[in-house]
Design a protein around this motif. Structure first.
Motif, mmCIF file in Angstrom:
data_model
loop_
_atom_site.group_PDB
_atom_site.id
_atom_site.type_symbol
_atom_site.label_atom_id
_atom_site.label_comp_id
_atom_site.label_asym_id
_atom_site.label_seq_id
_atom_site.Cartn_x
_atom_site.Cartn_y
_atom_site.Cartn_z
ATOM 1 N N ALA A 182 -9.099 38.225 42.903
ATOM 2 C CA ALA A 182 -8.810 39.301 43.440
ATOM 3 C C ALA A 182 -8.006 40.278 42.741
ATOM 4 C CB ALA A 182 -8.143 39.050 44.741
ATOM 5 N N GLN A 203 -10.125 36.856 51.382
ATOM 6 C CA GLN A 203 -10.599 37.453 49.910
ATOM 7 C C GLN A 203 -10.726 38.767 50.004
ATOM 8 O OE1 GLN A 203 -14.247 34.888 49.534
ATOM 9 N NE2 GLN A 203 -12.795 32.920 49.019
ATOM 10 N N ARG A 255 -8.609 41.453 47.695
ATOM 11 C CA ARG A 255 -9.197 42.569 46.699
ATOM 12 C C ARG A 255 -8.570 43.913 47.208
ATOM 13 N NH1 ARG A 255 -13.749 39.251 47.550
ATOM 14 N NH2 ARG A 255 -14.543 40.807 48.865
#
Length: 343
Positions: free
Chosen positions: A54, A323, A327
């Motif tokens: 990420a 996730q 990011r």
């Protein structure tokens, strides 16, 4: 740390579905014995890899080897009977069945040190490890032995200090103490809470963090937040005390909250780990939204002291959402770094 605006998660990440039931706090393990040990270690390394992919700058364990951010540490202590349960009100918010302190609490062996040593071999990035804070620990138990919240908290602080020193020796660069109870028990924070927290951090060369938030994105916490009005000013009670403490960094909730950004001014001179990701909302932030949250904070904290993070742990979210939020945190921070570089 030399990185400008170093990014990290605060605490938990969702566990893989083969290890525990997804999107659930205190989720039972789906493995046993040696398979559980192997599964937790695999999940630990997977969580670290997901953070690196990420683009985060600081790697954490994501609490993959524990069921809960407080109780797993307590499970390894003597003097606590998990078979003797009592119902207590957690942070004056919701009822929970908790274990009972029946005698002197002692740390018989390290709790997370082997996990930290294992994770240290998998990354060259700075490593952060979270431990429950003393006041939050006593709020997650029924005390049938000490009869004093302060005395029990002091005992826990000594045990946490033992664990923190061994984590540091295992290669952990940042020790974080989770103290959501600091947002509730203000008189105790003033009278002895900060002093006891400093005892837990005593003698550490590692950077120290205290994390104070409004809780996981679960119904009990969300209902409590809804009762707090249009401005959440609880931090006014604790930030001046923490500014004068030996703790290096203060972690707070910002994105999606009603915390006035100007309260960050109360920490002037400290490092600030600012929550730019709302863990109570499954909608993934855009990089621009993250950058905007961080940008507004720069009126009250120097860029070299700002550490972008999540508001709290993400265990109740899906792995896909978590996730995406990691990011977004990395991408939004990159946007702001580029702005600062251009002057």
């Amino acid at each position: 740390m030399s990185t400008l605006l170093p990014t990290s998660i605060v605490g938990s990440l969702p566990k893989p579905s083969w290890l525990a039931e997804p999107e659930t706090l205190w989720s039972p393990w789906r493995l046993e014995g040696a398979e559980l040990d192997e599964g937790r270690n695999d999940a630990l390394h997977l969580a670290a890899a997901e953070q690196a992919v990420a683009g985060l700058d600081v790697i954490s364990d994501g609490e993959q080897t524990r069921q809960h951010f407080v109780t797993t540490f307590i499970e390894h202590l003597s003097g606590v009977d998990f078979a003797r349960r009592e119902t207590v009100r957690i942070r004056d918010r919701y009822d929970a069945s908790v274990p009972t302190v029946v005698g002197p609490v002692r740390r018989e062996r390290p709790v997370f040190v082997d996990d930290a040593a294992s994770l240290r071999t998998r990354t060259d990035k700075p490593l952060k490890w979270a431990l429950p804070g003393p006041m939050t620990m006593i709020d997650t138990l029924y005390d049938a032995h000490y009869g004093s919240r302060e005395e029990l908290a002091r005992e826990f602080a000594a045990l946490l200090n033992q664990e923190a020193r061994e984590l540091e020796a295992a290669g952990v660069d940042i020790i974080q103490f989770d103290e959501p109870a600091f947002n509730v028990f203000f008189a105790d924070v003033r009278d002895w809470g900060v002093e006891v927290l400093e005892r837990a951090a005593e003698g550490l060369r590692a950077e120290t963090v205290v994390h104070i938030c409004y809780g996981y994105g679960i119904k009990a916490n969300n209902d409590w937040k809804a009762s707090l009005g249009t401005q959440w000013r609880q931090y006014e009670e604790t930030f001046p005390l923490l500014r004068d403490s030996v703790i290096d960094t203060v972690s707070l909730e910002s994105r999606g909250s009603h915390v006035p950004m100007e309260l960050v001014e109360l920490l002037r001179g400290k490092k600030v780990m600012l929550g730019a990701i709302d863990v109570a909302d499954p909608q993934v932030e855009t990089p621009e939204e993250v950058a905007d949250t961080l940008r507004r904070a720069l009126a009250f904290v120097e860029p070299e002291n700002l550490c972008p993070s999540t508001n709290c742990g993400m265990a109740p979210l899906s792995r896909t959402v978590a996730q995406g939020k990691m990011r977004a945190l990395a991408a939004g921070t990159a946007l702001l770094r580029a702005e600062l570089a251009r002057g």
